[in-house]
Scaffold this active site. Sequence first.
Site, mmCIF file in Angstrom:
data_model
loop_
_atom_site.group_PDB
_atom_site.id
_atom_site.type_symbol
_atom_site.label_atom_id
_atom_site.label_comp_id
_atom_site.label_asym_id
_atom_site.label_seq_id
_atom_site.Cartn_x
_atom_site.Cartn_y
_atom_site.Cartn_z
ATOM 1 C CG HIS A 248 33.736 33.489 30.105
ATOM 2 N ND1 HIS A 248 34.192 32.355 30.728
ATOM 3 C CD2 HIS A 248 34.831 34.073 29.553
ATOM 4 C CE1 HIS A 248 35.493 32.244 30.565
ATOM 5 N NE2 HIS A 248 35.916 33.285 29.856
ATOM 6 C CD GLU B 205 40.849 36.168 27.836
ATOM 7 O OE1 GLU B 205 41.099 37.392 27.747
ATOM 8 O OE2 GLU B 205 40.670 35.574 28.915
#
Length: 227
Positions: free
Chosen positions: A8, A86
């Site tokens: 990202h 994550e």
Amino acid sequence: MELVFIRHGQSEWNAKNLFTGWRDVKLSEQGLAEAAAAGKKLKENGYEFDIAFTSVLTRAIKTCNIVLEESDQLFVPQIKTWRLNERHYGQLQGLDKKQTAEQYGDEQVRIWRRSYDTLPPLLDKDDEFSAHKDRRYAHLPADVVPDGENLKVTLERVLPFWEDQIAPAILSGKRVLVAAHGNSLRALAKHIEGISDKDIMGLEIPTGQPLVYKLDDNLKVLEKFYL
């Protein structure tokens, strides 16, 4: 066969140098620009996708959307999964990395961040920011929702999704985009590239830069490069 990873774009907490993990933060202005630039670069280089995989965290989803939009592929199906989230940083989430290093020492923080098998201090399940209180994970058994992870545990979380969804898609001839996070992508890279537990500590994946893998019929890496 090809596979494209993208971490990202820069998040608001990346910009502030805070541990993020499973905390859901937005992309910064720079992060939005990084995602748009990545989409344009993929289009300029002729990359087309049949399916995209991303996490259930806003910064990865937004990056995936922008990349597909800027490459004129917003119609491409997306599959969102918690398994691509994550790494969960436990009690470190929301803390300033510099201040944490001053408190615990640079070496301890480096180990927490980069070690393959050292866990961070675990977050209490009753903490207001615990994933156990987030409806995104309400369908999961309580013992599956993490309170803190190292890269080893992150790989154990990500790998079933690779084996069940991503790898079969690639082997069926689909052109695959994975828009995820620094550590979930590091975990996948470790598996795909056969990186050792020691060497994975040195692997960094920059925000917003398409990472291309050329793979053989057994999904072994033939070539790896950033666009």
